[in-house]
Enzyme design. Sequence first.
Site, short mmCIF file in Angstrom:
data_model
loop_
_atom_site.label_atom_id
_atom_site.label_comp_id
_atom_site.label_asym_id
_atom_site.label_seq_id
_atom_site.Cartn_x
_atom_site.Cartn_y
_atom_site.Cartn_z
N ARG A 87 0.84 -1.20 0.00
CA ARG A 87 0.00 0.00 0.00
C ARG A 87 0.87 1.25 0.00
O ARG A 87 0.62 2.19 -0.75
CB ARG A 87 -0.93 -0.03 1.22
N ASP A 123 0.10 -6.83 -3.69
CA ASP A 123 -1.30 -6.53 -3.45
C ASP A 123 -1.83 -5.76 -4.65
O ASP A 123 -1.11 -5.52 -5.63
CB ASP A 123 -1.48 -5.74 -2.15
N HIS A 166 -6.57 -9.94 -4.25
CA HIS A 166 -5.56 -8.90 -4.03
C HIS A 166 -4.49 -8.94 -5.12
O HIS A 166 -3.29 -8.88 -4.84
CB HIS A 166 -4.93 -9.05 -2.65
N ASP A 170 -6.94 -14.24 1.25
CA ASP A 170 -8.00 -13.51 1.94
C ASP A 170 -8.81 -12.66 0.97
O ASP A 170 -8.34 -12.30 -0.10
CB ASP A 170 -7.41 -12.63 3.04
N GLU A 171 -10.01 -12.33 1.40
CA GLU A 171 -10.86 -11.33 0.73
C GLU A 171 -10.91 -11.55 -0.78
O GLU A 171 -10.76 -10.60 -1.56
CB GLU A 171 -10.38 -9.92 1.07
N TRP A 212 -6.97 -13.83 11.33
CA TRP A 212 -7.07 -12.37 11.43
C TRP A 212 -8.49 -11.88 11.70
O TRP A 212 -8.68 -10.80 12.26
CB TRP A 212 -6.53 -11.71 10.17
N GLU A 266 -2.18 1.52 4.53
CA GLU A 266 -3.00 2.44 3.74
C GLU A 266 -2.84 3.89 4.19
O GLU A 266 -2.81 4.81 3.37
CB GLU A 266 -4.47 2.05 3.82
#
Length: 568
Positions: free
Chosen positions: A166, A195, A266, A335-336, A402, A479
């Site tokens: 980030r 990412d 990501h 993840d995500e 997490w 971020e």
Amino acid sequence: MEDDASLIPRPVLVEAPGAAPEGSARPGNGRLPLGVHTRLDAEAGTESTARWLRAVLGAATGLTFPDGADPHGIALRISPDVERELGPEGYRLCTDGSATGAAVVVEGGSPAGVFWGAQTLRQLLGPDAFRAAPLPPAGRTWDLPRIAVADRPRFAWRGMMLDVSRHFLPKTDVLRQLDLLAAHKLNVFHFHLTDDQGWRIRIERHPRLTDIGSWRTRTKYGHRASDLWDETPHGGYYTQDDIREIVAYAADRHITVVPEIDIPGHSQAAIAAYPELGNTDVPTSPDGKPLAVWDTWGINPNVLAPTDSTLLFYEGVLEEVLALFPSTFIHIGGDECLKDQWKASPAAQARITELGLADEDELQSWFIRHFDTWLAARGRRLIGWDEILEGGLAPGAAVSSWRGYAGGIAAAEAGHDVVMCPEQQVYLDHRQGGGPDEPMPIGYVRTLEDVYRFEPVPPGLSPEAAAHIMGTQANVWTEVMQNRARVDYQVFPRLAAFAEVAWSALPASADRDFADFERRMTAHYRRLDALGVDYRPPGGPLPWQKRPLPEGMTGSLGRPIEGAPPNV
């Protein structure tokens, strides 16, 4: 000089001056001086710690610590007895002058144990031992308390994850972070290298990953709900020689570097560099333009296509990663991963049918299992975020939990090794106070005491499951951390509290003596000052640390955002 109670993390056992058992020959009181004639005797296997001690203490004190045995000197030893009693990372430190052959003896169960003992020795010399040059007057006296320490870590995995995707940190800042981890007896550096917002490691066979994927044209300023932008292009990456240097520097400090290469989500930076990695039969951007490296935060819809060519591409990436990182564990993210593109993609749906899978969750599991098998065949182990449990997890894979404790509990009960890093407790991008002065405040309020009371082993786990908790880790997502000073502010002093949780055999979280920790932190703040760490002071941010309000800024960035989710 620091008194023995100022050590952080807290040792298992400290015998303070005057506490010698009856009949002991140890003096117990007084000071043990170090001077120009103090020699350093490094037993085989302790040479890297000797180099480190001469470098840091030599710089701070002006003393050279010449090589050789000396009854008035310092000895570094590896002891099978210490290994049996305290484990390989355990150590004994004796500065009472009673040990055979040296006035100061650091004995470790392994080279790592010797190094952690040397870190304690540095703390005992006082905060000026953390400076880069001697303070006047020249020739000042350096001495140690007469003390005996026996110590060992609670967990084998004591880590910090640093996101450089980030916001990129130059190599020198990464090396500095490794020194700070070592000073707190943390031994795992989870290096988040790829990412949506940037690809940070050079892959020679796929050069566009950094030629294109390491730069973005602008950056969201603050939380993703903000309408503010920094229009300055941002980027950077590490060459393979940079990575080799980082890994070697960490190894000298007994820190393992665990790289993270995110799949299958990501991945927009990779897809921007190589569009064929994406789901080319569905729209990849709202305006129909070619994908660029993402310039904002949140969960990105662009995921890797489940094709053989994608697998082959990432096998090539990981071949180069394995050549650079000797770590047993390789983190693959997981993840995500939004499944909308797979649901809309005829090619992805055909792959689900071809493989006999039930749904898109099982397709992600197929992705993860492929690389679990691939890594295992090369003597490595896969670790990923707790979403990799969805759709089924390969037996040898480990989990970074997490999203709270639940993923870690499920993984441990199923026999998987676990690193506990729940966002609610140890995400250090979350704000440290509820006031409006916190710089770019996001997430939950997590104070120094909150982190100190974090318990990595969930209550109620069976003994068999609890044995699968390898350790714990604090996560630093960047971020809202544009530079080293902002990272310092978010990480410290909370990393000191986390380090004590990870290292020390603390009682149940509610019974921990935070007042004692705060008292010891008084000395530790002076160490951080000497190291030039821009930590958050106990009373709140200093004037230059407060979040500046850009001209015309209004809305969500003007006040804390309660409960805003982290942008992992």
